[in-house]
Design a protein around this motif. Structure first.
Motif, PDB file in Angstrom:
ATOM      1  N   PHE A  43      15.112  40.014 -25.340  1.00  0.00           N
ATOM      2  CA  PHE A  43      14.501  38.692 -25.372  1.00  0.00           C
ATOM      3  C   PHE A  43      15.103  37.921 -26.529  1.00  0.00           C
ATOM      4  O   PHE A  43      15.522  38.492 -27.527  1.00  0.00           O
ATOM      5  CB  PHE A  43      12.973  38.752 -25.472  1.00  0.00           C
ATOM      6  CG  PHE A  43      12.435  39.309 -26.754  1.00  0.00           C
ATOM      7  CD1 PHE A  43      12.238  38.483 -27.853  1.00  0.00           C
ATOM      8  CD2 PHE A  43      12.089  40.642 -26.860  1.00  0.00           C
ATOM      9  CE1 PHE A  43      11.728  38.994 -29.029  1.00  0.00           C
ATOM     10  CE2 PHE A  43      11.576  41.151 -28.039  1.00  0.00           C
ATOM     11  CZ  PHE A  43      11.402  40.326 -29.123  1.00  0.00           C
ATOM     12  N   SER A  44      15.178  36.624 -26.366  1.00  0.00           N
ATOM     13  CA  SER A  44      15.749  35.826 -27.440  1.00  0.00           C
ATOM     14  C   SER A  44      14.711  34.814 -27.903  1.00  0.00           C
ATOM     15  O   SER A  44      13.996  34.233 -27.110  1.00  0.00           O
ATOM     16  CB  SER A  44      17.001  35.117 -26.943  1.00  0.00           C
ATOM     17  OG  SER A  44      16.644  34.189 -25.961  1.00  0.00           O
ATOM     18  N   GLY A  45      14.631  34.646 -29.192  1.00  0.00           N
ATOM     19  CA  GLY A  45      13.688  33.688 -29.742  1.00  0.00           C
ATOM     20  C   GLY A  45      12.632  34.363 -30.578  1.00  0.00           C
ATOM     21  O   GLY A  45      12.529  35.589 -30.606  1.00  0.00           O
ATOM     22  N   ARG A  46      11.860  33.532 -31.245  1.00  0.00           N
ATOM     23  CA  ARG A  46      10.792  34.071 -32.081  1.00  0.00           C
ATOM     24  C   ARG A  46       9.621  34.526 -31.218  1.00  0.00           C
ATOM     25  O   ARG A  46       9.353  33.926 -30.179  1.00  0.00           O
ATOM     26  CB  ARG A  46      10.297  32.979 -33.040  1.00  0.00           C
ATOM     27  CG  ARG A  46      11.022  32.950 -34.352  1.00  0.00           C
ATOM     28  CD  ARG A  46      10.687  31.681 -35.099  1.00  0.00           C
ATOM     29  NE  ARG A  46       9.365  31.698 -35.722  1.00  0.00           N
ATOM     30  CZ  ARG A  46       9.089  32.356 -36.835  1.00  0.00           C
ATOM     31  NH1 ARG A  46      10.017  33.057 -37.442  1.00  0.00           N
ATOM     32  NH2 ARG A  46       7.883  32.307 -37.371  1.00  0.00           N
ATOM     33  N   PRO A  47       8.904  35.562 -31.688  1.00  0.00           N
ATOM     34  CA  PRO A  47       7.726  35.996 -30.927  1.00  0.00           C
ATOM     35  C   PRO A  47       6.638  34.923 -30.933  1.00  0.00           C
ATOM     36  O   PRO A  47       6.623  34.055 -31.805  1.00  0.00           O
ATOM     37  CB  PRO A  47       7.238  37.225 -31.690  1.00  0.00           C
ATOM     38  CG  PRO A  47       8.261  37.544 -32.701  1.00  0.00           C
ATOM     39  CD  PRO A  47       9.134  36.372 -32.878  1.00  0.00           C
ATOM     40  N   LEU A  48       5.752  34.998 -29.963  1.00  0.00           N
ATOM     41  CA  LEU A  48       4.602  34.088 -29.932  1.00  0.00           C
ATOM     42  C   LEU A  48       3.584  34.560 -30.954  1.00  0.00           C
ATOM     43  O   LEU A  48       3.539  35.741 -31.277  1.00  0.00           O
ATOM     44  CB  LEU A  48       3.950  34.122 -28.548  1.00  0.00           C
ATOM     45  CG  LEU A  48       4.868  33.920 -27.371  1.00  0.00           C
ATOM     46  CD1 LEU A  48       4.064  34.015 -26.090  1.00  0.00           C
ATOM     47  CD2 LEU A  48       5.538  32.567 -27.481  1.00  0.00           C
ATOM     48  N   ASP A 361       7.429  40.851 -28.367  1.00  0.00           N
ATOM     49  CA  ASP A 361       7.640  39.405 -28.285  1.00  0.00           C
ATOM     50  C   ASP A 361       6.353  38.618 -28.483  1.00  0.00           C
ATOM     51  O   ASP A 361       6.345  37.398 -28.340  1.00  0.00           O
ATOM     52  CB  ASP A 361       8.304  39.028 -26.956  1.00  0.00           C
ATOM     53  CG  ASP A 361       7.754  39.829 -25.804  1.00  0.00           C
ATOM     54  OD1 ASP A 361       6.934  40.737 -26.058  1.00  0.00           O
ATOM     55  OD2 ASP A 361       8.118  39.555 -24.652  1.00  0.00           O
ATOM     56  N   THR A 404      -1.119  27.726 -26.901  1.00  0.00           N
ATOM     57  CA  THR A 404      -1.017  26.987 -25.644  1.00  0.00           C
ATOM     58  C   THR A 404      -1.355  27.888 -24.453  1.00  0.00           C
ATOM     59  O   THR A 404      -1.372  29.108 -24.577  1.00  0.00           O
ATOM     60  CB  THR A 404       0.410  26.439 -25.426  1.00  0.00           C
ATOM     61  OG1 THR A 404       1.283  27.548 -25.239  1.00  0.00           O
ATOM     62  CG2 THR A 404       0.869  25.612 -26.608  1.00  0.00           C
ATOM     63  N   GLU A 406       0.517  28.373 -21.867  1.00  0.00           N
ATOM     64  CA  GLU A 406       1.701  29.163 -21.514  1.00  0.00           C
ATOM     65  C   GLU A 406       1.761  30.436 -22.348  1.00  0.00           C
ATOM     66  O   GLU A 406       2.115  31.501 -21.846  1.00  0.00           O
ATOM     67  CB  GLU A 406       2.988  28.358 -21.734  1.00  0.00           C
ATOM     68  CG  GLU A 406       3.193  27.185 -20.785  1.00  0.00           C
ATOM     69  CD  GLU A 406       2.358  25.973 -21.161  1.00  0.00           C
ATOM     70  OE1 GLU A 406       2.218  25.718 -22.374  1.00  0.00           O
ATOM     71  OE2 GLU A 406       1.835  25.297 -20.266  1.00  0.00           O
ATOM     72  N   GLU A 407       1.409  30.314 -23.622  1.00  0.00           N
ATOM     73  CA  GLU A 407       1.449  31.491 -24.489  1.00  0.00           C
ATOM     74  C   GLU A 407       0.447  32.536 -24.032  1.00  0.00           C
ATOM     75  O   GLU A 407       0.743  33.730 -23.996  1.00  0.00           O
ATOM     76  CB  GLU A 407       1.150  31.091 -25.942  1.00  0.00           C
ATOM     77  CG  GLU A 407       2.298  30.381 -26.626  1.00  0.00           C
ATOM     78  CD  GLU A 407       1.938  29.970 -28.042  1.00  0.00           C
ATOM     79  OE1 GLU A 407       2.625  30.404 -28.967  1.00  0.00           O
ATOM     80  OE2 GLU A 407       0.967  29.215 -28.219  1.00  0.00           O
ATOM     81  N   TYR A 410       1.694  34.103 -20.739  1.00  0.00           N
ATOM     82  CA  TYR A 410       2.823  34.996 -21.014  1.00  0.00           C
ATOM     83  C   TYR A 410       2.314  36.316 -21.577  1.00  0.00           C
ATOM     84  O   TYR A 410       2.703  37.394 -21.141  1.00  0.00           O
ATOM     85  CB  TYR A 410       3.774  34.314 -22.000  1.00  0.00           C
ATOM     86  CG  TYR A 410       4.987  35.130 -22.363  1.00  0.00           C
ATOM     87  CD1 TYR A 410       6.165  35.017 -21.631  1.00  0.00           C
ATOM     88  CD2 TYR A 410       4.960  36.002 -23.451  1.00  0.00           C
ATOM     89  CE1 TYR A 410       7.274  35.765 -21.963  1.00  0.00           C
ATOM     90  CE2 TYR A 410       6.064  36.752 -23.793  1.00  0.00           C
ATOM     91  CZ  TYR A 410       7.225  36.638 -23.045  1.00  0.00           C
ATOM     92  OH  TYR A 410       8.317  37.382 -23.384  1.00  0.00           O
TER      93      TYR A 410
END
Lengths: 446, 87
Positions: A43-48, A361, A404, A406-407, A410
């Motif tokens: 996975f790419s990006g910062r964790p939620l 993540d 949010t 979405e978070e 997810y």
């Protein structure tokens, strides 16, 4: 017959380990062998961030209020001889009013500290020591925050008697038991408003009323509750209250304690020094942090119902998604008397730490941040009578102002997927599916 | 400018600025909060209450503008779900 089943089960578990060792060894050589065992996901990006009970982000509106005091207005709020001091003092006093308004107190009753830990220390040790010559008994609960329990331990070493009240299986204090524990020696009752691990809301008004009728001081650690649920020190008969800055979208490193003036609660100061904050907390008040806490409290007061409705909605969404897809999930703590932003779930037959590792993540925690370094199950879960295995499989979901939909979705989907995957790997789960009652199995031979 | 146009202009400016937050969470919150605030107050009438809200809105616009600048100065990696929706 029974023995045969036991032997069969033992064999099954043994085979599982053999199987597993083989697979993990291939796994280490070749990452694509079997993605059932592949924990490291791409996975790419910062964790939620779903750990709102550990800390909350600084609200941009709060930072905006603080910045002038971190740059232009640097005077010492206790300097009485020049304008630099006066402007800082005015800002600190405004912040004091903002904090007081949120909990229905008088500004003179608010004392700035470094955080809720210090506030709790001042409340417990300060009251106990001041009234210690006549009254040497304190009552608290087993599910309090570490800093309350540790302050009590320190007082026990000084010769005080402390009652650690057990809580019911839903995490709530039993009022009858509290009343029974009260003696003529009791000086203070300390019960937290919202629990930091399981989110249950204690019956604060009832405890306040009881303490008032017995003429005992009532302290509540409201770090997780201030700005999130309506609190009023008058109607709830609270004598001392601990407040934390970084749990209400304010800065870290500041908190406050409310100390009632009428009837007056007297406190022996812990810190010696210049006598700031009515001598209760010496040391220069950090103007920018105080301003931040004040603004954070003001915003929380304005946004209380908006935020609460929103968090309730997200919380319901998370629970609905998880309970629709998974069985054998237990919610820890009372489902009604609770703050919806803190959801503590135990996923049976899944090891909590493995699940946290798999959910890299998403920033989640199995309980309090203070104890997250140890693999011991949480003492709060043990206090509410959670089975050892379920206590090991708990995860806390913290929803806040900036979370949010979405978070949440997810996180729920990821969680469902990983729980299913981990259960498929578990021999215990397999046995449960076959209808074996795990409690009847004797695991060791001696 | 009529009050109606004034309100509409403020609404658009607030939304446009909110969209500029670097942080996913602050951005989504700001946009959602602005929309909800205008919806809450759509039947406010034309009196002093409206004037008060308008001036509050302008103050918030200034805060958002400053905070957007700060958020652009200290960027972090994007969140995992932002990267997902872009792919």
């Amino acid at each position: 017959m029974n023995k045969l089943i036991q032997r069969n089960n033992a064999q099954k578990i043994f085979m599982y380990f053999i199987k597993n060792i083989k697979l993990t060894s291939t796994f280490s050589r070749n990452l694509t062998t079997d993605n059932k065992f592949q924990i490291k996901e791409e996975f790419s990006g910062r964790p939620l961030y779903l750990d709102a009970q550990a800390t909350t982000p600084l609200d941009p509106r709060v930072l905006d209020e603080m910045l002038p005091y971190l740059t232009s207005y640097y005077g010492n709020p206790h300097s009485r001889t020049h304008a630099y001091g006066w402007e800082s003092e005015a800002a600190v006093e405004k912040a004091r009013t903002q904090v007081a308004n949120l909990i229905g107190a008088d500004p003179k009753e608010i004392i700035f500290t470094s955080g809720a830990t210090e506030s709790n220390n001042i409340a417990l040790k300060g009251v106990a020591r001041f009234y210690g010559s006549k009254k040497k008994h304190i009552i608290t609960t087993q599910t309090e925050h570490k800093c309350v329990l540790d302050s009590c331990r320190a007082l026990e070493a000084e010769g005080f008697k402390v009652t650690y009240l057990p809580v019911k299986t839903n995490g709530l204090v039993c009022l009858e038991e509290l009343e029974k524990a009260i003696t003529p020696e009791t000086s203070l009752v300390s019960v937290m408003t919202v629990n930091n691990e399981i989110g249950v809301k204690q019956p604060i008004s009832d405890i306040g009323k009881l303490c008032k009728s017995k003429k005992i001081f009532f302290h509540t650690d409201a770090a997780q509750a201030v700005g999130k649920i309506p609190l009023d020190v008058q109607s709830m008969n609270i004598d001392l209250m601990s407040i934390s800055g970084h749990k209400v979208y304010g800065p870290k490193g500041i908190g406050a304690i409310y100390v009632r003036r009428r009837p007056r609660v007297r406190i022996e100061a812990i810190q010696s020094g210049g006598g700031q904050e009515r001598g209760i907390r010496s040391g220069t008040v950090p103007t920018p942090l105080a301003v931040g806490l004040g603004k954070a409290c003001e915003i929380s007061q304005q946004e209380l119902s908006y935020d609460h409705a929103r968090i309730e909605k997200l919380s319901k969404r998370l629970l609905d998604m998880i309970f629709k897809e998974l069985t054998h999930v237990v919610r820890n703590g009372d489902p009604i008397q609770m703050y919806p932003g803190c959801i503590n779930l135990s996923f049976a037959y899944v090891e909590g730490e493995s699940l946290l590792m798999a959910l890299k993540d998403v920033a989640l925690s199995s309980g309090s941040a203070c104890t997250s370094a140890s693999l011991e199950p949480s003492y709060v879960l043990r206090a509410i009578g959670t089975d050892e295995d379920l206590a090991h499989s708990s995860i806390r979901f913290g929803i806040g102002r900036f979370t949010t939909e979405e978070e949440v979705e997810y996180t729920a989907n990821k969680c469902i997927g990983h729980v299913k995957r981990l259960r498929e790997m578990s021999p215990l789960w397999e046995m449960v599916q076959e209808g074996v009652d795990l409690k009847t199995i004797k695991w060791s031979q001696h | 400018m009529s009050t109606r146009n004034q309100v509409l202009k403020l609404y658009k400016m607030l939304l446009r600025e909110s969209e500029k937050f670097e942080s996913y969470n602050f951005r989504s919150y700001a946009v959602r909060r602005v929309k909800d605030a205008f919806r809450e107050n759509q039947n406010l009438g034309n009196g002093d209450a409206l004037k008060e809200k308008i001036s509050e809105g302008h103050k918030n616009l200034e805060i958002i503008k400053r905070q957007v600048l700060i958020s652009q100065m200290y960027k972090t990696d994007r969140l995992i779900i932002e990267n997902m929706s872009r792919n």
